[in-house]
Motif scaffolding. Sequence first.
Motif, short mmCIF file in Angstrom:
data_model
loop_
_atom_site.label_atom_id
_atom_site.label_comp_id
_atom_site.label_asym_id
_atom_site.label_seq_id
_atom_site.Cartn_x
_atom_site.Cartn_y
_atom_site.Cartn_z
N ILE A 161 0.35 -0.81 0.11
CA ILE A 161 -0.02 -0.07 0.34
C ILE A 161 0.91 1.24 -0.20
N PRO A 162 1.43 1.61 0.72
CA PRO A 162 2.67 2.94 0.70
C PRO A 162 3.39 2.96 -0.88
N LEU A 163 4.35 1.77 -1.25
CA LEU A 163 4.31 1.89 -2.31
C LEU A 163 3.07 2.49 -4.10
N MET A 164 2.35 1.50 -3.61
CA MET A 164 0.79 2.11 -4.40
C MET A 164 0.84 3.81 -4.26
N GLU A 165 0.50 4.06 -2.64
CA GLU A 165 0.57 5.55 -2.57
C GLU A 165 1.79 6.17 -3.29
N GLN A 185 -8.55 -2.99 -0.94
CA GLN A 185 -9.60 -2.28 -1.44
C GLN A 185 -10.32 -1.44 -0.38
N ARG A 186 -9.89 -1.82 0.98
CA ARG A 186 -10.62 -1.09 2.22
C ARG A 186 -9.33 0.28 2.69
N HIS A 187 -8.45 0.65 2.23
CA HIS A 187 -7.52 1.77 2.17
C HIS A 187 -7.75 2.37 1.32
N PHE A 188 -7.71 1.99 -0.13
CA PHE A 188 -8.31 2.98 -1.35
C PHE A 188 -9.42 3.30 -1.51
N THR A 189 -10.80 3.27 -0.45
CA THR A 189 -11.94 3.22 -1.19
C THR A 189 -12.34 4.64 -1.15
N ALA A 190 -11.79 5.84 -0.79
CA ALA A 190 -12.04 7.18 -1.22
C ALA A 190 -11.09 7.51 -2.60
N ASN A 191 -10.69 6.37 -3.20
CA ASN A 191 -9.38 6.97 -4.02
C ASN A 191 -9.77 6.25 -6.18
#
Length: 436
Positions: free
Chosen positions: A371-375, A403-409
């Motif tokens: 997740i940090p790398l995707m960001e 999916q849970r982390h990037f719900t608003a992205n």
Amino acid sequence: MGLREDLERYREVGEQRRQDLAEFIQYGDLGESRADAVRIPIKIVDLPEFVYDRRDRGGVGQGQGEQPDVGDPVGQPEPGDGDEDGDPGEEGGEHDYYEMDPEEFAQELDEELGLDLEPKGKQVIEEVDGEFTDVARTGPSSTLDFETLFKRGITRKLAMDFDESYVREALKVEGWGPEDVFAWAREQGIPVSLGWVEGEDDDLPAGERTKWPSIEAMESSVERERAVDRLRREGIDDVPFRRQDERYRYPETIERTERNVVVVNIRDVSGSMRERKRELVERTFTPLDWYLQGKYDNAEFVYIAHDAEAWEVNRSEFFGIRSGGGTKISSAYERTREILDAEYPFSEWNRYVLAAGDSENSSNDTEDRVIPLMEEIDANRHAYVETQPGGEAINATHAEEVQRHFTANEDVAVAFVNEPGDVTDAIYEILSTEES
């Protein structure tokens, strides 16, 4: 309808019966296509034709040789006539393909799925002349904008014109002279000059100078005609053009941008990624590659395979390779970051990072590293496709965590493909929510 019309109709139907694009993506043979040519099977319609009897028989009512007796066999059956025990045929069925380039494929998929992805230009590569939509006060006579000149002349004509007979009636008010009429006209917004009023007053007969006892009486009895109504009735004899009305057209300067895209395809090749899962990844990623190649001027593709480690492969290896190692998805994103930073800066390239697997990952790797790398990795679109044809595994949590982390992205999509029928939904999920 004659035979010729029938034949043309059958041919038309045959051309229209190209296999439905969604059906082809979900269940068709993608291997018949190349990177630059998508081959869609066509469902052939057999054309009607006359078939002549190959047996050598006489005419109606005629036998061959002597007349047979009652009960004698008429003849031996020809090979294939009603014989159900013959050898099976070896020839394949008739088939054909409709071939389209990636650009046409992208247009077809837009219509099929209701997509409308607008490619982004990254670099200004040249400035070109567009339509002659801008205007300037000077320029060559060949570019004079006659429409603008005429409109400005007509506007001036309407502004300068007035109802002369109406003003003449004001001169007939008892006790009024040219100065009184001129002042009254200016109050009424009538664009008349004092010189014109004085000239009309000189020509006015003496017997008409006391026709109206007051200006109010004149205004209540005489209707003022609008200039536009009078010009419409009488027409226009001349248009008062002025030099300041001239406008010259020149082309709008358009900055043409180069639309580059790099698509990074990431696939889990660990031991848990068996054949059915690999097939679903190929069935999802291949149309995405075709689509993006058709949308952009210049498309490049990077293929990264990973188990616990990641390495770059070519396309032919990407969908077939399989290892027996474990899974560490972050290794693929680390390799992706290295490649993109070195060769495809985000200021010059549109980026799509598409990953697929069965959502199994080493402990805490998704949360701590992926997740940090995707960001950190700038991209038009990050996507993860989970393939679980046999049902969800207990430890397959990567897709849900992302999916849970990037719900608003809106730049991150997660899709689930458990069978071929899910493929078009996954493609729509990946491409549909990207902002234009």
